[in-house]
Design an enzyme around this catalytic site. Structure first.
Site, PDB file in Angstrom:
ATOM      1  N   GLU A 489       0.913  -1.213  -0.012  1.00 38.14           N
ATOM      2  CA  GLU A 489       0.038  -0.039   0.073  1.00 38.14           C
ATOM      3  C   GLU A 489       0.871   1.181   0.246  1.00 38.14           C
ATOM      4  O   GLU A 489       1.814   1.224   0.643  1.00 38.14           O
ATOM      5  CB  GLU A 489      -0.946  -0.026   1.167  1.00 38.14           C
ATOM      6  CG  GLU A 489      -1.776  -1.309   1.348  1.00 38.14           C
ATOM      7  CD  GLU A 489      -2.868  -1.180   2.330  1.00 38.14           C
ATOM      8  OE1 GLU A 489      -2.728  -0.072   3.346  1.00 38.14           O
ATOM      9  OE2 GLU A 489      -3.881  -2.006   2.327  1.00 38.14           O
ATOM     10  N   HIS A 512      -8.206   1.142   1.871  1.00 39.41           N
ATOM     11  CA  HIS A 512      -7.883   0.848   3.468  1.00 39.41           C
ATOM     12  C   HIS A 512      -8.707   1.745   4.270  1.00 39.41           C
ATOM     13  O   HIS A 512      -8.160   2.402   5.093  1.00 39.41           O
ATOM     14  CB  HIS A 512      -6.425   0.885   3.902  1.00 39.41           C
ATOM     15  CG  HIS A 512      -6.212  -0.126   4.793  1.00 39.41           C
ATOM     16  ND1 HIS A 512      -4.771  -0.762   5.154  1.00 39.41           N
ATOM     17  CD2 HIS A 512      -6.895  -0.448   6.013  1.00 39.41           C
ATOM     18  CE1 HIS A 512      -4.740  -1.419   6.179  1.00 39.41           C
ATOM     19  NE2 HIS A 512      -6.141  -1.131   6.643  1.00 39.41           N
TER      20      HIS A 512
END
Length: 629
Positions: A489, A512
């Site tokens: 990420e 997220h």
């Protein structure tokens, strides 16, 4: 040791306001030029407190600017106790215990000071302050000019007349307080900077105190805490919610904030001298970082997971780690329900087509939730609540968990992951970040799912093989997916994102944000901060993820000794022998252990010699020792 006489200033020391500035607000409430007059009064106050203008002149000029009446003074007097400086409010009981060694000396007004003094247990005869003069209509006409405190050098004159014996300590924020020390009437001067910091005053001080805790600590008085809270540094990373910042600051701790995550080298540098660290999911607290964190004693994970923290390394150093396991549960569940409905109806693809100018009205591939089977992998806080909401929408719910879990409603457990995959129309993953869950869903598991089934991953990025998932979606084996977490990420919102799942039909990708609602972040901030405060203030380890959990009340009339040690034979016996040798009387004791660590909490009488506790740090197996009182 003779207890010192503590001489306190009043304005911006015992209370968090300047009397004349508040009286200006009250008396000028309806005046058209109120702002200009208040600014002039504030400027005169600053000049007087910094020593650039004589106090007598400043007092006279400020009073002359105000249409001040008795009712205004009485109104402020009624509110004064509620506006104590924060650290003073925290230490009221301590001050009451030393009231016979406290004198309040101020250029402020007796009528305002007296209620605060009474609240602190200080008798009227130990208040030295100015007295206002009123005319027959109740208007203030000035201050009693025979009172030395209305004149330049008034504090020096008034305190000199007291003829105090023994050590004398001056505590205040202004130049008139510094003059007391310079005149030789005080042995020490603490520049009090919790409310306001004046450079010239600080330069003349023996010590600078940003809270009363520091004064009590420096003067060896029995403060509310063994170590001044303002000296305990808290570092919060990744834009932790302001609710946490406020809770920690209101409790008296020194809080520093960073908006983003830090890499390993930057974190090592930033943690020097830091006692408490708060982080979220992107900051990795490795063994290397922990070993170099010279003061670190507690970590708060402002999220659910703690897989970004080396818990074994933290335990070996006696560092307590807390998280917020339930605070964002509802937010994750609501997102799961939302994306599940969107996938069943193909909402995202239809919306994209509309934005591109294409009208595709068709029921093909659009289905209801009602009557479908939802398979939940991981039936903890999130999985079980998702179960309840899904069933309320008419779904059949099955679940699989490695632990025995109570089924809610009509949910039914299944014996294996394979059985769940074969039966469910939609599978939602809610497992933790342990290593055993890595690649839990790979090509083999995806092949066992029903044709056209949906997959949701709102748990951990490494749980799903995203390449295998992309292949299953591309060849039409699966009907869609919603993914909120990824193996890799971006560290910040400015960094690019890439994934083999991009551009695939009926695939919802979110960055997220499962737990990222305003409500959840506030709840996480409040909960994690409360756990940190419980540990810092009383040694409470409830919800600690790596040390034995012990629920404790506040320390009352004792000193509390906190001893974290390796779980090995003989530690408690050695600890108690050391306590006995030091002449400490035990009032209460509690021991709890897990497979790796032991935690002993001992409350003792406060009557013991300074330095008596040093031997406790040398007990074999000791990881960390701390005292609270």
């Amino acid at each position: 040791m003779t207890a010192p006489t503590l001489i306190f200033d009043f304005d911006s020391t015992l209370v968090a306001f300047e009397t004349l500035e508040v009286l200006a607000e009250l008396s000028l409430a309806d005046a058209p030029d109120a702002a200009a007059i208040r600014a002039e009064i504030a400027a005169l106050t600053d000049q007087a407190m910094a020593g650039s203008l004589g106090f007598g002149e400043a007092l006279e000029r400020r009073l002359a600017l105000l249409p001040l009446k008795r009712e205004h003074v009485e109104a402020l007097a009624e509110r004064a106790v509620a506006r104590l400086a924060p650290s003073v409010a925290r230490n009221v009981e301590t001050l009451r215990g030393h009231a016979d060694h406290i004198v309040i000396v101020s250029g402020g007004f007796r009528e305002v000071i007296a209620p605060v003094a009474r609240h602190l247990g200080v008798p009227d005869e130990r208040i030295l302050a100015n007295d206002l003069i009123y005319d027959d209509t109740g208007r203030v006409t000035g201050a009693d000019r025979t009172n030395p405190l209305s004149m330049d050098g008034g504090k020096v004159t008034a305190i000199g007349a007291l003829d105090l014996s023994g050590p004398v300590v001056m505590v205040g924020d202004g130049w008139t307080d510094a003059e007391v020390r310079l005149a030789g009437l005080a042995d020490r001067f603490h520049a009090f900077c919790e409310v306001v910091r004046r450079p010239r005053v600080v330069e003349a001080a023996d010590a600078v105190a940003v809270s009363l805790d520091e004064v009590l600590h420096a003067e060896a008085l029995i403060g509310r805490w063994s170590y001044p809270r303002s000296r305990i540094r808290v570092l919060l990373l990744e834009a932790v919610h302001p609710a946490a910042v406020k809770a920690l600051e209101d409790a008296g701790y020194s809080v520093e904030c960073e908006s983003g995550a830090l890499d390993e080298d930057a974190l090592i540098e930033r943690l020097k001298g830091v006692h408490v660290l708060g982080l979220r999911s992107k900051t990795v607290l490795s063994e290397r970082v922990i070993e170099r964190a010279d003061r670190l004693m507690a970590v708060g994970a402002f999220c659910i997971g703690t897989n970004q923290i080396d818990l074994d390394a933290a335990s070996r150093r006696g560092i307590a780690v807390f998280n917020a396991p339930y605070s964002n549960t509802r937010s994750v569940v609501e997102l799961a329900i939302g994306v599940l409905i969107a996938l069943m109806r193909g909402v995202v693809d239809r919306s994209t087509a509309m934005h591109e100018g294409r009208w595709i009205k068709s029921a093909k591939g659009s289905r209801e939730l009602r009557g479908k089977t939802l398979g939940i992998v991981g039936y903890g806080a999130i999985g079980s609540q998702l179960s309840v909401l899904a069933e309320a929408l008419g779904m059949r719910v099955i679940y699989h968990d490695l632990s025995e879990r109570l089924a809610l409603g009509n949910a039914r457990p299944v014996d294996s992951l394979d059985a769940l995959l074969a039966e469910a129309d939609a599978v939602s993953l809610h497992v933790d970040g342990r290593a055993g869950n890595r690649m839990l869903i790979g090509a083999a598991q995806l092949a066992r799912m029903k044709p056209g089934a949906l997959l949701l991953n709102l748990s951990r990025g490494h749980v799903v093989d995203v390449d295998a998932l992309a292949a299953a979606l591309s060849d039409g084996r699966l009907g869609g997916a919603a993914v909120d977490v990824f193996p890799e990420e971006p560290r910040t919102n400015q960094d690019p994102f890439d994934s083999p799942l991009r551009g695939l039909a009926n695939v919802i990708l979110t960055p997220h944000v499962g737990g990222s609602t305003e409500e959840a972040q506030e709840a996480i901030g409040a909960f994690a901060a409360s756990r940190l405060l419980g540990y810092l203030n009383r040694g409470d380890t409830t919800f600690c993820v790596n040390l034995p959990n012990v629920q404790l009340s506040d320390v009352q009339g004792a000193h509390r000794l906190l001893h974290i040690h390796q779980n090995q034979p003989g530690v408690l016996a050695a600890l108690n022998q050391a306590l006995s040798d030091a002449g400490l009387n035990i009032l209460g004791q509690h021991l709890k252990t897990d497979g790796r660590t032991g935690y002993v909490i001992t409350d003792v009488d406060r009557d013991y010699q300074a330095g008596a506790l040093e031997v406790l740090k040398g007990v074999p197996g000791t990881l960390r020792f701390r005292t609270l009182y």
